[in-house]
Design a protein around this motif. Sequence first.
Motif, PDB file in Angstrom:
ATOM      1  N   VAL A  41       0.889  -0.970  -0.154  1.00 27.18           N
ATOM      2  CA  VAL A  41       0.186   0.260  -0.524  1.00 27.18           C
ATOM      3  C   VAL A  41       0.587   0.882   0.039  1.00 27.18           C
ATOM      4  N   ILE A  52       0.673   5.310   0.392  1.00 28.80           N
ATOM      5  CA  ILE A  52       0.731   6.636   0.864  1.00 28.80           C
ATOM      6  C   ILE A  52       1.238   7.191   0.127  1.00 28.80           C
ATOM      7  N   ILE A  85      -4.130   7.565  -0.786  1.00 31.82           N
ATOM      8  CA  ILE A  85      -3.552   6.108  -0.953  1.00 31.82           C
ATOM      9  C   ILE A  85      -3.672   6.325  -2.492  1.00 31.82           C
ATOM     10  N   ILE A 120      -9.691   0.079   1.315  1.00 28.37           N
ATOM     11  CA  ILE A 120      -8.010   0.834   0.753  1.00 28.37           C
ATOM     12  C   ILE A 120      -8.387   0.333  -0.321  1.00 28.37           C
ATOM     13  N   ALA A 153      -6.317   8.609   3.060  1.00 28.72           N
ATOM     14  CA  ALA A 153      -5.643   7.710   3.721  1.00 28.72           C
ATOM     15  C   ALA A 153      -5.728   7.557   5.322  1.00 28.72           C
TER      16      ALA A 153
END
Length: 521
Positions: free
Chosen positions: A57, A59, A64, A436, A442
């Motif tokens: 993931v 950020i 995101i 997500i 985020a």
Amino acid sequence: MQRRTILTGTALGVAGAAFGVSRPAAARSGRSATEVVAVRGVTVIDASGGVRRGQTVLIQGDRILDVGPVQRVPASHAGTVIDGSGKYLIPGLADMHTHATGIDDTDPELYAVNGVTTTRQMSASSDAREWQRQIAAGTRLGPQWSIGSKIVDGSPSLWDGLDADGSVHLTVADPGQARAAVRQQQAAGAAFIKTYTRLTRESFLAIADESARAGLPFLGHVPDFVQLTEASDRGMRTVEHLFEIWYDTSAEEDRLRRGVTAVPIAGGDYNGWFNRMQPYEYAAARTYDRRKAERVFRRVARNGTFVTPTLVLHETNDMPERIDRQDPRFRYFSADMIGYWDWALDNLYLPGRTPAQIAESRDLFRRRLGLTAELAAVGVPLMTGTDLGTTYLMPGFSLHDELALLVRAGLPPIQALAAATLHPARYLGRHDQGMIARGAVADLVLLDADPLHDIRNTTRINTVFVRGHRIDPAARARMLADIEVAVQQPRPPATTPVAYRGCPCHGGATASTRVAGRVSR
């Protein structure tokens, strides 16, 4: 009570300054608008995408940037790489029923360190609005607040005399006044209209109509004089607590409603009203008709009405004998706060309870758990809410208790997580929260253990991202330590007499006068 604001040199405010600590220790992690942070090799869990293992993931800023398998999403260009192997990433959590108390000025930080990134204030509050301003200005870190209207109640109101300055409630005697209250609260900036218990049916329907005209959601308590199904049909956005649901689902609804609507009150007679209502509520719970309930719940679900069960509130009110006064989490609260809690328990909750009443209330709570499971099974969207402001309920911490109670009621852990993430985002009209995914906000919580194996693992927090601001383990430990020290410090002298009102949703206690309603509805 005098305000004691938390201000630091970074965007991650800490609680130390709230009580005059001379050198607040600011968390250092923070966020750069351009730096990319990667959580690599993590198991991603959310209610929209399910379980995805071996993910990276990315950020950047408050969003995101990307999410996908480690083979597709490289972390090589990230400024910071967090090893997510053996860890679990969930969306930020939401507490959708709160009341700022004004006793401790630490709510935003306690929410943040507990992974709660969204909250809904269920009555107008200068404290919550000040926190909202500080968070927006970047001088303090905390959740996004949705702040509602003053409580709109009928006349006489259960709040008359308990809210002498009118800071938390409005009384309306007829549909004209009800419509005017909606317009007034919209002008004051309310995000929604909060309805209360003693509104007449005519005034309630006027609020529904005027809220629709204004484009404002209306929600809260289904009044004593209105059926749940009618409230839902007229557009009630969320139903708060489980008290009102029993009557629509009872095999003896007509008889019980005649009794309920005949219960007299005087202004401010919260305690007397509540005590007179309890036998009707228990009778309705004991005459629960499952087939009737299914029809009611399907109708509510079709209407898109959300329910916030607030099981932690019901557990506290139904079983005060089981409250643990030695909960180690109480070290994050001041002597003033704990003193109020203890006073309320000893003077409002426990006196006069007989063994028969104790057994009855325990049975009622067991039935509430079953009711919650049946709402979920039929498809009514549930949301987590704590009713913060009620005795012994804690910012952030109690949200995790609510998750555990939802699972105890029978919800699978993924459904409980949906109630704390995806459903609040949908209620708020946000399609970039509660999940997500690439482009989503985020707001994230990195856990050291699997919440689907044991929902209590939501408390095994490693790192929190609040709109991209990273609270790593060291920063989180510092913030908690600072709060623990800060709440022990002597308070500056108050400029006005201390008069703390308990939860505006359930009546309250005024500490200076000991005039109180039992904090339970």
